[in-house]
Design an enzyme around this catalytic site. Sequence first.
Site, PDB file in Angstrom:
ATOM      1  N   PHE A 104       0.823  -1.205   0.157  1.00 20.16           N
ATOM      2  CA  PHE A 104      -0.161  -0.003  -0.025  1.00 20.16           C
ATOM      3  C   PHE A 104       0.761   1.307   0.146  1.00 20.16           C
ATOM      4  O   PHE A 104       1.750   1.473   0.828  1.00 20.16           O
ATOM      5  CB  PHE A 104      -0.976   0.026   1.341  1.00 20.16           C
ATOM      6  CG  PHE A 104      -1.728   1.035   1.260  1.00 20.16           C
ATOM      7  CD1 PHE A 104      -3.022   1.366   0.269  1.00 20.16           C
ATOM      8  CD2 PHE A 104      -1.675   2.560   1.776  1.00 20.16           C
ATOM      9  CE1 PHE A 104      -3.635   2.409   0.157  1.00 20.16           C
ATOM     10  CE2 PHE A 104      -2.416   3.732   1.801  1.00 20.16           C
ATOM     11  CZ  PHE A 104      -3.493   3.354   1.004  1.00 20.16           C
ATOM     12  N   ASP A 128       9.430   2.589   1.917  1.00 17.73           N
ATOM     13  CA  ASP A 128       8.129   3.405   2.214  1.00 17.73           C
ATOM     14  C   ASP A 128       7.956   3.379   3.918  1.00 17.73           C
ATOM     15  O   ASP A 128       7.573   2.192   4.244  1.00 17.73           O
ATOM     16  CB  ASP A 128       6.939   3.019   1.610  1.00 17.73           C
ATOM     17  CG  ASP A 128       5.508   3.547   2.181  1.00 17.73           C
ATOM     18  OD1 ASP A 128       5.689   4.251   3.309  1.00 17.73           O
ATOM     19  OD2 ASP A 128       4.633   3.557   1.213  1.00 17.73           O
ATOM     20  N   LYS A 155       2.687  10.131   8.325  1.00 12.50           N
ATOM     21  CA  LYS A 155       1.713   9.777   9.460  1.00 12.50           C
ATOM     22  C   LYS A 155       2.079  10.468  10.612  1.00 12.50           C
ATOM     23  O   LYS A 155       1.285  11.426  10.953  1.00 12.50           O
ATOM     24  CB  LYS A 155       1.587   8.282   9.636  1.00 12.50           C
ATOM     25  CG  LYS A 155       0.428   7.678   8.364  1.00 12.50           C
ATOM     26  CD  LYS A 155       0.226   6.427   8.739  1.00 12.50           C
ATOM     27  CE  LYS A 155      -1.068   5.866   7.818  1.00 12.50           C
ATOM     28  NZ  LYS A 155      -0.641   5.163   6.647  1.00 12.50           N
TER      29      LYS A 155
HETATM   30  C1  LIG Z   1      -1.009   5.502   5.070  1.00 10.12           C
HETATM   31  C2  LIG Z   1       0.005   5.192   4.055  1.00 10.12           C
HETATM   32  C3  LIG Z   1       0.403   5.851   2.842  1.00 10.12           C
HETATM   33  C4  LIG Z   1      -0.255   6.925   2.268  1.00 10.12           C
HETATM   34  O1  LIG Z   1      -0.313   8.001   3.333  1.00 10.12           O
HETATM   35  P1  LIG Z   1      -1.707   9.139   3.133  1.00 10.12           P
HETATM   36  O2  LIG Z   1      -0.902  10.170   4.021  1.00 10.12           O
HETATM   37  O3  LIG Z   1      -2.621   8.623   3.262  1.00 10.12           O
HETATM   38  O4  LIG Z   1      -1.618   9.667   1.617  1.00 10.12           O
HETATM   39  C5  LIG Z   1       1.425   5.204   2.177  1.00 10.12           C
HETATM   40  N1  LIG Z   1       2.257   4.314   2.273  1.00 10.12           N
HETATM   41  C6  LIG Z   1       1.898   3.531   3.503  1.00 10.12           C
HETATM   42  C7  LIG Z   1       2.605   2.300   4.074  1.00 10.12           C
HETATM   43  C8  LIG Z   1       0.713   4.107   4.567  1.00 10.12           C
HETATM   44  O5  LIG Z   1       0.595   3.485   5.654  1.00 10.12           O
END
Ligand SMILES: *Cc1c(COP(=O)(O)O)cnc(C)c1O
Length: 402
Positions: free
Chosen positions: A140, A225, A254
Amino acid sequence: MSTNLDALKKREEALLCRTYGRYPLAVKHASGARLYDFDGREYVDLLAGIAVTNVGHCRPELADVAAEQARKLVHVSNLFYQEEQLVLAEKLLATNHFTKVFFCNSGAEANEAAIKLARRYAQRVQNRDAGEIITFTGAFHGRTLATVAATGQAKFQDGFAPIPQGFTQVEWGNLDALRAAIGPQTAAVMVEVIQGEGGVRPMSPEFAEGVQALCREKGVLFIVDEIQTGLCRTGRFWAFQHFGLQPDIITSAKALANGLPMGAMMTSDEVSRGFEPGSHATTFGAGATLSAVAAKVLDIMQEEKLAERAEDVGNYAMGLFRAMGERLPGTIAEVRGKGLMIGVVLAFPGKDIWQALMDRGFVLNLTQERVLRLVPPLIIAREDLESFAAALEELLQAHVAA
Ligand SMILES: *Cc1c(COP(=O)(O)O)cnc(C)c1O
């Protein structure tokens, strides 16, 4: 459903685009690891706004910093030099081996910056005709068009064709498939050290080291990420540090401003040569107020040793869940994760258990149908995890008896 909740639900249906399947809870205020609804009911927060409020809800020191800075300067545009950004950058880069940062407003935007930098570095610095980004099944990476392409899951792409080109997915854990996929067209490989949305699935050390080794061997960039796993969540400041990795780029968001919108992409001097003035930008990125708050968040994480705390308390909680699984065979298939990023994998679909936990005052998230995902504030008390474990055990006992 309470009349307060019912009234909010009706108002929302008339007003907001229908993008969210909401939980049956409206939060009026929050503090530490507690949420309070419109009827004054208290909940233990095991979700932290999905790994966002890592230092706890509504900390007075953060409110003070925000209010003070908001009286001095909120926004002036990235056309100007801003000291608050530099203070934040120094603190952030002191937590890892990187030397350059680009600030933005969300996780998806941080990943967009990483994708754009990887492509531009390949094309303008390495003079390679390469733009492909390789990601893994179950990933994700966000909801913008490029990041849903990187995410690669049909459920997030449905109805949004044409999806941008230049993204390839290989099977999670499969180094042979990765080796076969990397070619002259590849700019970078992007990975989560622990897949969050994908069900709290950690990389094995062999997989983590193997991905980095393949990136080095083939001369492509290695992007991690860290949007969910970073900022002390997993028991290290950054999850890649568990494996002694040296990624070329990481992304964060986050928990960076503990609930205010902020993202960051970090990289080396060398890779940052891919960008030059004008190649990438954002209006709001690291405005003065957000930067001041994020700098204070990093101070709190260091002063309160929240990485160590996440590791200690997380190991304690995972121990409770594993012991419960042994007492109640056939209920818990697996307990996985690191620090305070924990997946309790049930042996059966978990919707009823999740709902019953909410009714008992425990807020958490269910992913992949059977994974109870716990990403609480890192300041959560052990007693809160004990009372959660006791509630879960009662529900699992009832499930076995039924
Ligand atoms: C939450 C998340 C995203 C996206 O972040 P947003 O601030 O919602 O755009 C991308 N990668 C990971 C691993 C996430 O947990």
